[in-house]
Design an enzyme around this catalytic site. Structure first.
Site, PDB file in Angstrom:
ATOM      1  N   THR A 133      19.301  21.902  94.916  1.00 49.99           N
ATOM      2  CA  THR A 133      18.661  22.867  94.014  1.00 49.99           C
ATOM      3  C   THR A 133      17.643  23.750  94.749  1.00 49.99           C
ATOM      4  OG1 THR A 133      17.090  21.145  93.406  1.00 49.99           O
ATOM      5  CG2 THR A 133      18.978  21.468  91.941  1.00 49.99           C
ATOM      6  N   ASP A 189       0.867  10.968  90.275  1.00 48.56           N
ATOM      7  CA  ASP A 189       1.484  10.120  89.243  1.00 48.56           C
ATOM      8  C   ASP A 189       2.399   9.084  89.905  1.00 48.56           C
ATOM      9  OD1 ASP A 189       3.178  12.127  90.105  1.00 48.56           O
ATOM     10  OD2 ASP A 189       4.218  12.324  88.180  1.00 48.56           O
ATOM     11  N   PHE A 237      -3.999  15.700  93.765  1.00 46.47           N
ATOM     12  CA  PHE A 237      -4.574  16.557  92.739  1.00 46.47           C
ATOM     13  C   PHE A 237      -4.480  15.827  91.414  1.00 46.47           C
ATOM     14  CE2 PHE A 237      -5.376  20.635  94.791  1.00 46.47           C
ATOM     15  CZ  PHE A 237      -4.858  20.331  96.038  1.00 46.47           C
ATOM     16  N   ASP A 278      11.945   6.807  92.569  1.00 45.75           N
ATOM     17  CA  ASP A 278      11.780   6.801  91.128  1.00 45.75           C
ATOM     18  C   ASP A 278      12.869   5.875  90.601  1.00 45.75           C
ATOM     19  OD1 ASP A 278      11.898   7.385  88.386  1.00 45.75           O
ATOM     20  OD2 ASP A 278      11.129   9.414  88.734  1.00 45.75           O
ATOM     21  N   ASP A 294       1.874  13.512  95.322  1.00 49.28           N
ATOM     22  CA  ASP A 294       1.645  13.550  93.876  1.00 49.28           C
ATOM     23  C   ASP A 294       0.738  12.397  93.482  1.00 49.28           C
ATOM     24  OD1 ASP A 294       3.263  15.709  93.384  1.00 49.28           O
ATOM     25  OD2 ASP A 294       4.590  14.662  91.979  1.00 49.28           O
ATOM     26  N   GLU A 299       7.919  23.130  95.426  1.00 50.14           N
ATOM     27  CA  GLU A 299       8.971  22.398  96.155  1.00 50.14           C
ATOM     28  C   GLU A 299       9.994  23.353  96.780  1.00 50.14           C
ATOM     29  OE1 GLU A 299      10.558  18.336  94.961  1.00 50.14           O
ATOM     30  OE2 GLU A 299      12.132  19.652  94.202  1.00 50.14           O
TER      31      GLU A 299
HETATM   32  C1  4GW Z   1       3.157  19.853  82.166  1.00 58.19           C
HETATM   33  O1  4GW Z   1       2.510  20.067  81.182  1.00 58.19           O
HETATM   34  C2  4GW Z   1       2.513  19.455  83.404  1.00 58.19           C
HETATM   35  S1  4GW Z   1       0.891  19.217  83.628  1.00 58.19           S
HETATM   36  C3  4GW Z   1       3.188  19.212  84.564  1.00 58.19           C
HETATM   37  C4  4GW Z   1       2.340  18.854  85.616  1.00 58.19           C
HETATM   38  C5  4GW Z   1       1.030  18.821  85.254  1.00 58.19           C
HETATM   39  C6  4GW Z   1      -0.086  18.491  86.107  1.00 58.19           C
HETATM   40  C7  4GW Z   1       0.171  18.183  87.442  1.00 58.19           C
HETATM   41  C8  4GW Z   1      -1.438  18.405  85.624  1.00 58.19           C
HETATM   42  O2  4GW Z   1      -1.758  18.650  84.459  1.00 58.19           O
HETATM   43  N1  4GW Z   1      -2.408  18.021  86.507  1.00 58.19           N
HETATM   44  C9  4GW Z   1      -2.129  17.732  87.804  1.00 58.19           C
HETATM   45  O3  4GW Z   1      -3.045  17.355  88.543  1.00 58.19           O
HETATM   46  N2  4GW Z   1      -0.847  17.833  88.270  1.00 58.19           N
HETATM   47  C10 4GW Z   1      -0.611  17.570  89.704  1.00 58.19           C
HETATM   48  O4  4GW Z   1       0.629  18.143  90.094  1.00 58.19           O
HETATM   49  C11 4GW Z   1      -0.493  16.071  89.960  1.00 58.19           C
HETATM   50  O5  4GW Z   1      -0.960  15.778  91.249  1.00 58.19           O
HETATM   51  C12 4GW Z   1       0.990  15.843  89.876  1.00 58.19           C
HETATM   52  O6  4GW Z   1       1.395  14.659  90.519  1.00 58.19           O
HETATM   53  C13 4GW Z   1       1.514  17.115  90.543  1.00 58.19           C
HETATM   54  C14 4GW Z   1       2.968  17.484  90.206  1.00 58.19           C
HETATM   55  O7  4GW Z   1       3.230  17.379  88.825  1.00 58.19           O
HETATM   56  P1  4GW Z   1       4.180  16.234  88.258  1.00 58.19           P
HETATM   57  O8  4GW Z   1       3.849  14.981  88.998  1.00 58.19           O
HETATM   58  O9  4GW Z   1       4.028  16.157  86.773  1.00 58.19           O
HETATM   59  O10 4GW Z   1       5.604  16.754  88.645  1.00 58.19           O
HETATM   60  P2  4GW Z   1       6.916  15.832  88.720  1.00 58.19           P
HETATM   61  O11 4GW Z   1       7.177  15.301  87.342  1.00 58.19           O
HETATM   62  O12 4GW Z   1       7.964  16.767  89.237  1.00 58.19           O
HETATM   63  O13 4GW Z   1       6.637  14.714  89.693  1.00 58.19           O
HETATM   64 MN    MN Z   2       4.974  13.575  90.170  1.00 57.87          MN
END
Ligand code: 4GW
Ligand code: MN
Length: 322
Positions: free
Chosen positions: A213, A181, A89, A294, A179, A271
């Site tokens: 968690t 990112d 996504f 990471d 994910d 999660e």
């Molecule tokens: C805060 O403002 C945001 S925006 C946190 C996640 C956001 C976001 C996440 C977004 O704007 N658009 C999006 O496509 N995503 C999807 O959700 C994307 O695939 C991302 O890898 C996944 C999970 O969010 P994340 O990677 O930021 O979460 P963490 O930091 O826990 O890996």
């Molecule tokens: Mn991520």
């Protein structure tokens, strides 16, 4: 020398000879066993692991470097002509991750197999045209934008569930949901494929279950009591057959909706629901943190490869509105 004495010496010699013979036979047997065992093990897996858990208590393999042979596995999956789908996504500013994600996946992800990238986005025109290897395709799917980032993350379950019935079931055999990112920085192949697959969270690896968690609010559908739980799985990497992914995403989405109706949201969003599902529907294969790393967690000894790495993001720039 009396005849008696000569006979005694003769017997003694016979016994010694017997011992020597037995010892020789035993040594030959040992060598033959080693010869039989040695090439098989060395051929099958160049390296064995004794430093990490490689089998769950319900006998699901935990995939680490050195526990499998890609030549054998690739032959098996080629024979089945397997098709693999990978979902990501990328909404709002997260579209900037797509190019690197796919470029590195072309280099490392399921090389030599049929792959379809499914990119879900609210900004279709931002998704670049990318040159793909033979047998690999890119499908861009339009999705709505959600204002809250928690909803962006959680609604992935609903959209994967929907697309499982609409498309995935007709187009691929296995799905890998990750994910965006992230970048691939080492090989990820068919060793990860199985009916239902979870990945150990790099930050929660070797943490006692009471400290994991998990969601601890008994009112939540994601609730896991402190004396339950085995592994803590990452929301950013799960997979399985389309049928299993349908069941998983269906549970997670319904549980989130039930919580939302009670004004509850689990601590780690999708999660937490994923962990609840995988606790009571055990994965058939578990991926080690090699598959979701990471660098903020350092470079521990047990980590021989970093296959899929979190991209360091400027949280303010990437996550602020629009
Ligand atoms: C805060 O403002 C945001 S925006 C946190 C996640 C956001 C976001 C996440 C977004 O704007 N658009 C999006 O496509 N995503 C999807 O959700 C994307 O695939 C991302 O890898 C996944 C999970 O969010 P994340 O990677 O930021 O979460 P963490 O930091 O826990 O890996
Ligand atoms: Mn991520």
């Amino acid at each position: 020398m009396s005849i008696n004495r000569a006979e005694k010496i003769c017997w003694k010699k016979c016994w010694i000879l017997n011992y020597v013979l037995a010892f020789l036979l035993f040594t030959i047997w040992c060598f033959s066993m080693m010869w039989r065992w040695h090439p098989v093990v060395v051929y099958a897996c160049k390296e064995q692991r004794s430093d990490v858990l490689i089998l769950s208590p319900w006998l699901a393999p935990i995939v680490w470097n050195g526990t499998y042979n890609s030549v054998i596995l690739n032959a098996q999956f080629h024979q089945r002509n397997v098709r693999v789908g990978i979902t990501v996504f990328a909404t709002k500013k997260y579209t900037i991750f797509v190019q690197n994600f796919i470029d590195t996946a072309e280099k490392y992800f399921m090389v030599g197999h049929k792959v379809t990238y499914y990119v879900f986005t609210d900004r279709v025109s931002d998704i670049p045209a990318i040159d793909l290897r033979e047998g690999r395709h890119l499908v861009v799917l339009q999705v709505p934008t959600y204002q809250r980032w928690q909803d962006v993350s959680m609604r992935r379950m609903e959209m994967i569930r929907h697309t499982s019935q609409e498309r995935f079931i007709n187009e691929v055999d296995y799905l890998v949901c990750v994910d965006v990112d992230m970048i691939f920085s080492d090989e990820i192949g068919v060793e990860i494929l199985s009916n239902l697959v979870g990945t150990l969270h790099p930050g929660m690896f070797s943490v006692p279950r009471e400290s994991c968690t998990y969601e601890r609010n008994p009112q939540s559908e994601a609730y896991i009591p402190t004396d339950d739980g085995d592994f803590y799985y990452a929301g950013g990497f799960f997979g399985g057959t389309i049928e299993e992914i349908y069941k998983l995403t269906n549970f997670c989405h319904n549980a989130m909706m039930a919580d939302q109706a009670k004004n509850i949201e689990a601590i780690w969003h999708d999660e937490s629901y994923l962990n609840k599902y995988l606790l009571y529907h055990k994965p058939t294969k578990i991926l080690s943190p090699e598959y979701l790393w990471d660098d903020d967690f350092g470079r521990p000894d047990y980590l021989k490869r970093r296959r899929f790495l979190a991209v360091r993001k400027n949280h303010y720039q990437i996550r602020n509105r629009r």
